[in-house]
Design a protein around this motif. Structure first.
Motif, PDB file in Angstrom:
ATOM      1  N   PRO A 196      27.674 -18.279  -5.573  1.00 10.00           N
ATOM      2  CA  PRO A 196      26.178 -17.544  -6.095  1.00 10.00           C
ATOM      3  C   PRO A 196      26.810 -16.060  -6.511  1.00 10.00           C
ATOM      4  CG  PRO A 196      26.270 -18.901  -4.135  1.00 10.00           C
ATOM      5  CD  PRO A 196      27.144 -18.690  -4.196  1.00 10.00           C
ATOM      6  N   MET A 197      27.936 -15.422  -6.099  1.00  5.29           N
ATOM      7  CA  MET A 197      27.691 -13.417  -6.737  1.00  5.29           C
ATOM      8  C   MET A 197      28.935 -14.095  -8.068  1.00  5.29           C
ATOM      9  SD  MET A 197      30.852 -11.572  -4.787  1.00  5.29           S
ATOM     10  CE  MET A 197      32.482 -12.154  -5.672  1.00  5.29           C
ATOM     11  N   ILE A 198      29.865 -15.035  -7.804  1.00  6.97           N
ATOM     12  CA  ILE A 198      30.547 -15.519  -9.048  1.00  6.97           C
ATOM     13  C   ILE A 198      29.585 -15.908 -10.312  1.00  6.97           C
ATOM     14  CG2 ILE A 198      32.710 -16.798 -10.112  1.00  6.97           C
ATOM     15  CD1 ILE A 198      33.700 -17.563  -7.903  1.00  6.97           C
ATOM     16  N   LEU A 230      34.723 -12.313 -11.595  1.00 10.57           N
ATOM     17  CA  LEU A 230      35.359 -12.797 -13.149  1.00 10.57           C
ATOM     18  C   LEU A 230      36.942 -13.464 -13.391  1.00 10.57           C
ATOM     19  CD1 LEU A 230      33.224 -11.519 -15.163  1.00 10.57           C
ATOM     20  CD2 LEU A 230      32.882 -13.009 -14.620  1.00 10.57           C
ATOM     21  N   GLU A 231      37.764 -12.525 -12.158  1.00 14.78           N
ATOM     22  CA  GLU A 231      39.765 -12.474 -12.180  1.00 14.78           C
ATOM     23  C   GLU A 231      39.070 -13.622 -11.158  1.00 14.78           C
ATOM     24  OE1 GLU A 231      43.502 -10.492 -10.855  1.00 14.78           O
ATOM     25  OE2 GLU A 231      41.588  -9.440 -10.900  1.00 14.78           O
ATOM     26  N   LEU A 232      38.982 -13.644 -10.256  1.00 11.70           N
ATOM     27  CA  LEU A 232      38.986 -14.927  -8.817  1.00 11.70           C
ATOM     28  C   LEU A 232      38.668 -16.173  -9.840  1.00 11.70           C
ATOM     29  CD1 LEU A 232      39.301 -15.580  -6.358  1.00 11.70           C
ATOM     30  CD2 LEU A 232      36.695 -14.387  -5.554  1.00 11.70           C
ATOM     31  N   ALA A 233      37.254 -16.304 -10.070  1.00 15.34           N
ATOM     32  CA  ALA A 233      36.510 -17.376 -11.032  1.00 15.34           C
ATOM     33  C   ALA A 233      38.361 -18.067 -11.920  1.00 15.34           C
ATOM     34  CB  ALA A 233      35.779 -17.392 -11.700  1.00 15.34           C
ATOM     35  N   ASP A 234      38.626 -16.908 -12.361  1.00 17.99           N
ATOM     36  CA  ASP A 234      40.081 -17.929 -12.739  1.00 17.99           C
ATOM     37  C   ASP A 234      40.888 -18.281 -12.695  1.00 17.99           C
ATOM     38  OD1 ASP A 234      38.615 -17.655 -15.915  1.00 17.99           O
ATOM     39  OD2 ASP A 234      40.091 -15.458 -16.344  1.00 17.99           O
ATOM     40  N   ARG A 274      43.179 -19.728 -15.342  1.00 17.94           N
ATOM     41  CA  ARG A 274      44.723 -19.428 -15.302  1.00 17.94           C
ATOM     42  C   ARG A 274      45.420 -21.476 -15.396  1.00 17.94           C
ATOM     43  NH1 ARG A 274      47.034 -14.896 -13.350  1.00 17.94           N
ATOM     44  NH2 ARG A 274      46.069 -13.128 -12.864  1.00 17.94           N
ATOM     45  N   LYS A 275      44.710 -22.636 -14.611  1.00 14.82           N
ATOM     46  CA  LYS A 275      45.569 -23.465 -15.358  1.00 14.82           C
ATOM     47  C   LYS A 275      45.618 -23.920 -16.804  1.00 14.82           C
ATOM     48  CE  LYS A 275      41.448 -25.460 -13.388  1.00 14.82           C
ATOM     49  NZ  LYS A 275      40.503 -26.685 -12.618  1.00 14.82           N
ATOM     50  N   VAL A 280      38.121 -16.731 -18.663  1.00 14.94           N
ATOM     51  CA  VAL A 280      37.226 -15.235 -19.036  1.00 14.94           C
ATOM     52  C   VAL A 280      38.616 -14.266 -19.207  1.00 14.94           C
ATOM     53  CG1 VAL A 280      35.884 -13.034 -17.936  1.00 14.94           C
ATOM     54  CG2 VAL A 280      35.972 -15.591 -17.320  1.00 14.94           C
ATOM     55  N   TYR A 281      39.548 -14.386 -19.420  1.00 18.35           N
ATOM     56  CA  TYR A 281      40.518 -13.427 -19.358  1.00 18.35           C
ATOM     57  C   TYR A 281      41.443 -14.686 -20.310  1.00 18.35           C
ATOM     58  CZ  TYR A 281      39.348  -9.705 -16.470  1.00 18.35           C
ATOM     59  OH  TYR A 281      38.146  -8.935 -16.048  1.00 18.35           O
TER      60      TYR A 281
END
Length: 293
Positions: A196-198, A230-234, A274-275, A280-281
């Motif tokens: 939920p935070m993401i 957002l970086e963590l989600a990636d 990333r994969k 997001v990035y």
């Protein structure tokens, strides 16, 4: 109570190979299974590299490192797992696919074997319902990457026995992990709070409150997180984040768990993080650069 001596891990991705590495470096015989032979080759190379790095840093001895690689065997044949004391699946986060696997494992595994799932959100009780041994089915949720992250969530289904829980916890202890215990509710502990935070970070981006860089920097410096949401989600994979949000929404029925439209749009467009080189990035250029939103 029998001691776990042999471990089977299903899925040779980052999670599965990390769990296999933990097992072999702690003196256990391991079967690592994947239907993709290339994934098995990549996993073997990754585990070997990680073990050699541990040796070079004197975190394990040369003898332990050599023994670890001798203990690792790879296969694409489910039947090879019949002698394992515990089988840990780390495959696609899909209830239907996992239930099919658990049904097959129930037929193949020896009668005393524990069937464990590394699921991050799916009901252990429902996975156990696909077997004739629900007392021996349990959730063993490692954090990513398994060799580095200290936490393991243990989740008991409705019928998981005390012996199964104790043996699973003892295995996590042997790996040097700290365990927390969760009831069998959607998302368990970590993802019930984290996702939920993401999702809210995506809403913050979606509604134009701030840029992705400022959202992540605000959370990193304002809450002392190692990386922004957002970086963590990636890093996790946006498809996995979306899947967990859907499990939370379906399992708990609260509209606050509805996935942000922007998260859904990114996944629909193949921007999985990333994969895939972009989420997001945009990681094809640099870790912090991004296409126009």
């Amino acid at each position: 109570m029998a001691e776990i001596k042999s471990v089977a891990v299903i899925g040779a991705g980052q999670m599965g190979s990390g769990i296999a590495q933990l097992a072999v470096t702690h003196g256990l015989d391991v079967w690592l299974l994947d239907t993709d032979s290339h994934a098995l080759s990549r996993a073997t190379a990754s585990i070997s590299s990680s073990v050699q790095r541990l040796v070079s840093k004197s975190q394990i001895s040369k003898e332990v490192g050599a023994d670890a690689m001798r203990r690792l065997r790879c296969t694409s044949n489910l039947e090879d797992l019949h002698s394992a004391d515990i089988i840990i699946e780390a495959i696609l986060e899909s209830e239907d696919i996992k239930k099919k696997l658990f049904s097959d494992l129930d037929r193949i595994a020896k009668s005393s074997a524990i069937l464990a799932s590394n699921t991050s959100s799916i009901s252990i009780t429902r996975l156990a319902s696909a077997t004739q041994r629900p007392s021996q089915v349990i959730g063993m949720h490692f954090m990513n990457p398994p060799p580095l992250m200290k936490l393991v969530e243990i989740i008991r289904g409705a019928d998981t026995s005390e012996e199964t829980y104790t043996m699973t916890k003892s295995l996590a202890d042997r790996f040097g992990k700290i365990t927390v215990y969760s009831q069998d509710y959607a998302g368990f502990i970590v993802n019930r709070i984290l996702m939920p935070m993401i999702n809210e970070a995506f809403h913050t981006l979606y509604t134009g409150v701030a840029t992705k860089e400022d959202i992540d920097m605000g959370m990193k410096l304002g809450t002392n997180h190692p990386m922004g949401p957002l970086e963590l989600a990636d890093f996790i994979g946006l498809d996995i984040c979306l899947s967990i949000m859907n499990v939370l929404h379906k399992g708990l029925g609260d509209p606050k768990y509805v996935p942000c439209p922007l998260l859904v749009q990114y996944v629909d467009s193949g921007r999985l993080g990333r994969k895939r080189g972009i989420g997001v990035y945009n990681y094809s250029r640099s870790p912090k650069s991004s296409p126009r939103l």
